[in-house]
Structure formats: C-alpha cells, structure tokens
Design a protein around this motif. Structure first.
Motif, PDB file in Angstrom:
ATOM      1  N   GLU A 150       0.838  -1.209   0.000  1.00 46.94           N
ATOM      2  CA  GLU A 150       0.000   0.000   0.000  1.00 46.94           C
ATOM      3  C   GLU A 150       0.876   1.263   0.000  1.00 46.94           C
ATOM      4  O   GLU A 150       1.824   1.362   0.769  1.00 46.94           O
ATOM      5  CB  GLU A 150      -0.856  -0.006   1.259  1.00 46.94           C
ATOM      6  CG  GLU A 150      -1.755   1.209   1.351  1.00 46.94           C
ATOM      7  CD  GLU A 150      -2.497   1.278   2.680  1.00 46.94           C
ATOM      8  OE1 GLU A 150      -3.719   1.092   2.636  1.00 46.94           O
ATOM      9  OE2 GLU A 150      -1.845   1.492   3.733  1.00 46.94           O
ATOM     10  N   LYS A 151       0.535   2.183  -0.862  1.00 48.37           N
ATOM     11  CA  LYS A 151       1.281   3.438  -0.887  1.00 48.37           C
ATOM     12  C   LYS A 151       0.677   4.382   0.152  1.00 48.37           C
ATOM     13  O   LYS A 151      -0.535   4.512   0.256  1.00 48.37           O
ATOM     14  CB  LYS A 151       1.223   4.075  -2.263  1.00 48.37           C
ATOM     15  CG  LYS A 151       1.756   3.134  -3.337  1.00 48.37           C
ATOM     16  CD  LYS A 151       2.444   3.892  -4.419  1.00 48.37           C
ATOM     17  CE  LYS A 151       2.989   3.068  -5.561  1.00 48.37           C
ATOM     18  NZ  LYS A 151       3.070   1.636  -5.461  1.00 48.37           N
ATOM     19  N   TYR A 207      -1.862  11.357  -6.044  1.00 46.54           N
ATOM     20  CA  TYR A 207      -1.047  10.154  -6.207  1.00 46.54           C
ATOM     21  C   TYR A 207      -1.592   9.016  -5.337  1.00 46.54           C
ATOM     22  O   TYR A 207      -1.633   7.862  -5.749  1.00 46.54           O
ATOM     23  CB  TYR A 207       0.418  10.449  -5.863  1.00 46.54           C
ATOM     24  CG  TYR A 207       1.338   9.334  -6.297  1.00 46.54           C
ATOM     25  CD1 TYR A 207       1.552   9.099  -7.649  1.00 46.54           C
ATOM     26  CD2 TYR A 207       1.950   8.502  -5.361  1.00 46.54           C
ATOM     27  CE1 TYR A 207       2.364   8.053  -8.065  1.00 46.54           C
ATOM     28  CE2 TYR A 207       2.774   7.459  -5.772  1.00 46.54           C
ATOM     29  CZ  TYR A 207       2.973   7.240  -7.123  1.00 46.54           C
ATOM     30  OH  TYR A 207       3.770   6.201  -7.528  1.00 46.54           O
ATOM     31  N   LYS A 243      -4.697   7.744  -7.105  1.00 40.97           N
ATOM     32  CA  LYS A 243      -4.357   7.029  -8.333  1.00 40.97           C
ATOM     33  C   LYS A 243      -3.892   5.607  -8.025  1.00 40.97           C
ATOM     34  O   LYS A 243      -4.168   4.669  -8.758  1.00 40.97           O
ATOM     35  CB  LYS A 243      -3.241   7.787  -9.064  1.00 40.97           C
ATOM     36  CG  LYS A 243      -2.922   7.170 -10.404  1.00 40.97           C
ATOM     37  CD  LYS A 243      -1.597   7.641 -10.936  1.00 40.97           C
ATOM     38  CE  LYS A 243      -1.163   6.764 -12.074  1.00 40.97           C
ATOM     39  NZ  LYS A 243      -1.843   7.075 -13.320  1.00 40.97           N
ATOM     40  N   THR A 244      -3.151   5.448  -6.920  1.00 39.67           N
ATOM     41  CA  THR A 244      -2.556   4.155  -6.624  1.00 39.67           C
ATOM     42  C   THR A 244      -3.362   3.388  -5.570  1.00 39.67           C
ATOM     43  O   THR A 244      -2.865   2.411  -5.024  1.00 39.67           O
ATOM     44  CB  THR A 244      -1.114   4.364  -6.104  1.00 39.67           C
ATOM     45  OG1 THR A 244      -1.184   5.234  -4.958  1.00 39.67           O
ATOM     46  CG2 THR A 244      -0.214   4.984  -7.141  1.00 39.67           C
ATOM     47  N   ASN A 245      -4.562   3.865  -5.289  1.00 38.92           N
ATOM     48  CA  ASN A 245      -5.390   3.221  -4.250  1.00 38.92           C
ATOM     49  C   ASN A 245      -4.704   3.212  -2.908  1.00 38.92           C
ATOM     50  O   ASN A 245      -4.862   2.286  -2.112  1.00 38.92           O
ATOM     51  CB  ASN A 245      -5.697   1.774  -4.633  1.00 38.92           C
ATOM     52  CG  ASN A 245      -7.013   1.698  -5.336  1.00 38.92           C
ATOM     53  OD1 ASN A 245      -7.921   2.475  -5.021  1.00 38.92           O
ATOM     54  ND2 ASN A 245      -7.104   0.807  -6.306  1.00 38.92           N
ATOM     55  N   GLY A 246      -3.910   4.237  -2.681  1.00 39.47           N
ATOM     56  CA  GLY A 246      -3.156   4.299  -1.424  1.00 39.47           C
ATOM     57  C   GLY A 246      -3.880   5.161  -0.407  1.00 39.47           C
ATOM     58  O   GLY A 246      -5.082   5.412  -0.509  1.00 39.47           O
ATOM     59  N   HIS A 260       5.950   7.360   0.230  1.00 42.57           N
ATOM     60  CA  HIS A 260       6.283   8.395  -0.754  1.00 42.57           C
ATOM     61  C   HIS A 260       6.203   9.767  -0.102  1.00 42.57           C
ATOM     62  O   HIS A 260       5.167  10.100   0.466  1.00 42.57           O
ATOM     63  CB  HIS A 260       5.306   8.366  -1.930  1.00 42.57           C
ATOM     64  CG  HIS A 260       5.441   7.144  -2.774  1.00 42.57           C
ATOM     65  ND1 HIS A 260       5.106   5.892  -2.331  1.00 42.57           N
ATOM     66  CD2 HIS A 260       5.892   7.002  -4.045  1.00 42.57           C
ATOM     67  CE1 HIS A 260       5.352   5.018  -3.286  1.00 42.57           C
ATOM     68  NE2 HIS A 260       5.827   5.658  -4.336  1.00 42.57           N
ATOM     69  N   ASN A 289       0.345  11.602 -13.119  1.00 41.61           N
ATOM     70  CA  ASN A 289       1.602  10.870 -12.974  1.00 41.61           C
ATOM     71  C   ASN A 289       2.671  11.798 -12.439  1.00 41.61           C
ATOM     72  O   ASN A 289       2.821  12.915 -12.951  1.00 41.61           O
ATOM     73  CB  ASN A 289       2.071  10.390 -14.357  1.00 41.61           C
ATOM     74  CG  ASN A 289       1.611   8.984 -14.597  1.00 41.61           C
ATOM     75  OD1 ASN A 289       1.598   8.159 -13.678  1.00 41.61           O
ATOM     76  ND2 ASN A 289       1.209   8.708 -15.823  1.00 41.61           N
TER      77      ASN A 289
END
Ligand code: GLU
Length: 478
Positions: free
Chosen positions: A2-3, A29, A32-35, A207, A300
């Motif tokens: 997971e992000k 972000y 977008k990444t399901n984080g 991140h 992105n």
C-alpha cells in the motif's frame, strides 16, 4: 504494498496555496494508486504554532475536497519518542553533545563571512571526552545534539520528479543540529529533520512529495534514515509556484491563503482543478475542466515539471467561470442568494431567483460577481454618461420610453413575458416610426443606466415582477 502519502504542515499560518498544491499532488497520487493520504500536524514550534491555524488548514483541505484517510497525527505528542531516537543516535556514536554558545557561533559566522564562505559549523565538539563534557556541564553551559555528517559522503537518490539528485556531505552546513538547547544531560526539544524522519517511519510513509525548497533537507534526512536503520521512502520534489516576474509567489502577489480565494468567490472544484495544473500538465488534453477524481486517474508524478509553475489569474478565472456556467442552477442560486441576503435584497420568489441566476451566470467569473450583476434588479443604478448622452441627444429615445408607459397602461399589461415584450417593442417602432434599436437601447438605459447589461427581454420580464420596470422608465423622463 500500500502506498502511504502525507502532508506535514506546520500550523504557523493559514493554509497557503503552496501547501494546498502539495496536499493536492499527494492526494492525487494516493488516489491514483489506491493508497492512503495522511496528515501530520508539525506543531513542535510552540511559539509559532496555533490551534486555529491547524483548524484553518484542515478546513481548507476539506473545502478543496482533499479528505484524509486516518486521524491526523499531532507531532507535539510524540516529542518523548523523538528524544528516545536522539538518545539512540548518541549511544551509537552517530550524534554528540555540542556546547558551542550562540556568541561563538556568531563569531564563527563573521569569520566565514570575511573569507566569503557560506555558514558552516566547524564541528568543534565532535570528539569531546566524557571529562570535557562533564566540565562544560558543570560550568552551566547548555548543549544541542548534533548529528555527524561525513564531509566526504555523497548522498544520491532517485527523485520521482527530478530524476537522480546528488548532494555532497560537505555542502550540508556541518554537523546537523537535532535538538534545541538544554542544560545538563537533558535533550532539548527535537527539531524538524529528526522528527520528520522518525514520524514518517512511524506512519509507514512510502512516498514523500513536497516542495523543492526541501531538497537539502532530504539529503540530511537520508543520512538520519540510514543511521537509524529505517527504510527510505521515495522522494519527489515539486516545483515552486512563481509569480509573473518568475519569483516565488508570496503575500505581495495578493495571494496568500485558501480562505482568501474562497472569499474572492472561487469555487473549490475550480481552484483544485487549476492547482493541479500548477506544475503538472495533461499530455493530450481533451478538456482542462476535470474533476479531482478524473485527474487522479491520469495523474503521474513523472509528468510533473521540474521548472517553476507560473501562477496565472487569467487561467484560474477562466476555469472558475467554466464551473459557474456548468453548475446546477439551484445550487448556484443558493450561493448567489447568500450575497443578496447580506445586502438586504429581497426577491419576489424562488422561481424569480432561478431566472435571474440563469440570466447572469454566463457573465460571472467569480461567485461574488453576482453582486454587481444582480444589483440593477434590486436597486436603482445611476444613469451613466453614455446613457445620459443617448437619452438627451438621440431623436425619439425619450419618446420611445414615454410611448412604452402609455402602451402598458392602455393595454393594461402588468406582467411582461417574451411575447408581449417583443410585441410592445415592435408596435412602438411601427406606430411611431422609431427604429427598434432605439427603443431597445432606451429601455436598456432605463434598466441598467448604461448601454450594456444582460439580455433585455429577460431582464424586463424579471423587473416587471414587482413593477420596477415602470419606476425605472419613469426616472428617465423627469
Ligand atoms: N512542516 C514542514 C513544512 O511545512 C514539512 C515538510 C515536509 O513535508 O517534510 O514545510
């Protein structure tokens, strides 16, 4: 895996557009990444941090639609944990007590200045013996804890926006202060670079996206990560937001807080949409009017520019006007009605509100433009110079208004609609041989005091609702 992303604002001021844009990129972000998007309030600067700023920051983020996924962390509640990590660094020799006084530091700076050198600590207490330390303490000297920075080390990381970044240990200003001054063997309150590493590790942040002004902090923090044996997150440094002159956007550019944008009449969706373009752009744009969830699908980090992002009022205004145009009428009318209530303007009915909203919305850029646009429907506007000249100098201008009054009376017309309005104008024009254009311009001057304004027939219809049209026409004939 997971992000996990975070915004770590210091509550030392109102939510600023720079912080909001950083929040937005983190949020996009994460979505977008399901984080997860998290918040940490960095409130360890007791003197400058205020709880009302924390509220303002959280409210501003919510208003923009940037909701977070877990309860915000308050950094000040973790001070003892940060201190434990400093102890660990002291114990394993990565950090040491430094007794250099403020005046000794100033003296060092002066010498460096004379030689044209940048400020840098000379690490003079790096190798004190326990005896020497004891002596300083018994003299009542206070100390900070410094983290050793190897001059020869090169710090390298792959930044997701900027590619490879290299930083030399010798350029980091000497050994890094981890905590404020304290007496005896105490450890003073931990400082930003230490606390941020400990907390990002604790929150499992994968991140870190933050402004480019933090690049040198990242170099320092990577060394702390290594010394504590923590896993490094992926770093990305966003470009600064610049003003027209290419300088960092500041209070002087009359943009400060998100609150101010809100008060100026910007819509949260429009502001968030615009902010996403501050440093990021769509490769093949079909439309630039995009919701946050639409943007999150195409966002992105690699498409974020390295160069500074110029703030453009023009573009923001255009985006805002597009959102106003496409907003559902009842919702827009609700916003506008608040301004009317503030002004003490009473409208005849809900239906009338919607009609007026529909009439003015296309010429609105900001929500508060509704005040000027709807003013003629509530209060009598002054007749402007061009209007006066027209009525005085153009043949039949005043007469056409007189004929309208007579016609309304004779035909017993109290309510104007699209049909009878057009009929009246045509009849006056034909019966009295007056050009239609003159009849219409004269009416426009009566209603708006000048030759511009919204659609004439629809305006007349609205004004006739409480007979304001008659009053406005009559004032031109006095
Ligand atoms: N409190 C720091 C700031 O507001 C956080 C920077 C970071 O994201 O690490 O600038």
């Amino acid at each position: 895996m997971e992000k996990r992303l975070r915004l770590a604002p210091s509550p030392t001021g109102l939510l600023h557009i720079g912080t909001a844009r950083t929040a937005l990129f983190n949020w996009l972000y994460a979505k977008k990444t399901n984080g997860k998007f998290l918040i940490r309030i960095e409130d360890t600067d007791i003197l400058r941090s205020k709880s009302e700023y924390t509220c303002n920051i959280l409210e501003g983020l919510k208003w923009l639609g940037l909701n977070w996924d877990e309860e915000p962390i308050q950094q000040s509640k973790r001070i003892s944990i940060h201190k434990n990590y400093i102890k660990r660094l002291l114990e394993n020799g990565a950090a040491y007590r430094c007794f250099t006084s403020e005046s000794e530091i100033l003296e060092l700076r002066e010498k460096q200045k004379i030689r044209g050198l940048p400020p840098k600590h000379d690490n003079r207490h790096r190798n004190l013996t326990s005896k020497e330390i004891e002596k300083f303490i018994s003299q009542g000297r206070s100390s900070v804890i410094r983290f050793k920075i190897d001059e020869k080390t090169e710090i390298k990381w792959k930044d997701h926006i900027r590619g490879e970044i290299k930083w030399q240990g010798k350029d980091l200003g000497g050994d890094l202060v981890l905590s404020r001054r304290a007496l005896g063997y105490e450890i003073g309150n931990p400082l930003y670079n230490l606390a941020v590493v400990v907390d990002d590790n604790f929150m499992n942040i994968t991140h870190v996206i933050r402004g480019e002004d933090h690049i040198s902090n990242t170099a320092k923090q990577i060394l702390i990560y290594r010394a504590l044996g923590f896993k490094l997150p992926i770093f990305s440094h966003t470009p600064l937001i610049l003003n027209n002159e290419g300088k960092k956007l500041s209070k002087r550019d009359s943009v400060t807080s998100i609150d101010e944008f809100r008060e100026m009449g910007y819509l949260p969706e429009a502001l968030a949409n615009y902010m996403s373009f501050l440093g990021w752009s769509i490769k093949t744009p079909e439309s630039e009017i995009l919701s946050l969830s639409e943007i999150s699908k195409i966002f992105n980090l690699s498409d974020v520019n390295k160069a500074g992002a110029k703030f453009s009022w023009e573009k923001l205004n255009w985006i805002n006007s597009q959102y106003i145009k496409k907003m559902e009428l009842t919702k827009l009318s609700g916003f506008i009605k608040k301004y009317w209530i503030d002004k003490g303007w009473e409208s005849p009915s809900k239906e009338w509100d919607l009609k007026l909203t529909a009439l003015i919305k296309d010429s609105m850029i900001l929500l508060k433009d509704a005040i000027d646009q709807s003013k003629p429907f509530f209060s009598m506007s002054q007749i402007q110079r061009d209007g006066k000249e027209f009525l005085e100098n153009i043949k039949d201008a005043k007469e056409s208004l007189k004929y309208i009054l007579i016609y309304l009376k004779e035909e017993n017309i109290s309510k104007i609609n699209d049909n009878n309005a057009k009929e009246i104008i045509t009849k006056i024009s034909v019966n009295h041989s007056i050009k239609k254009g003159i009849v219409m311009k004269s009416l426009r001057i009566a209603f708006f005091g000048c030759l511009s304004g919204p659609d004439l027939i629809q305006s007349w219809e609205l004004l006739s609702e409480n007979k304001r049209d008659i009053t406005l026409i009559k004032r031109c004939l006095i």
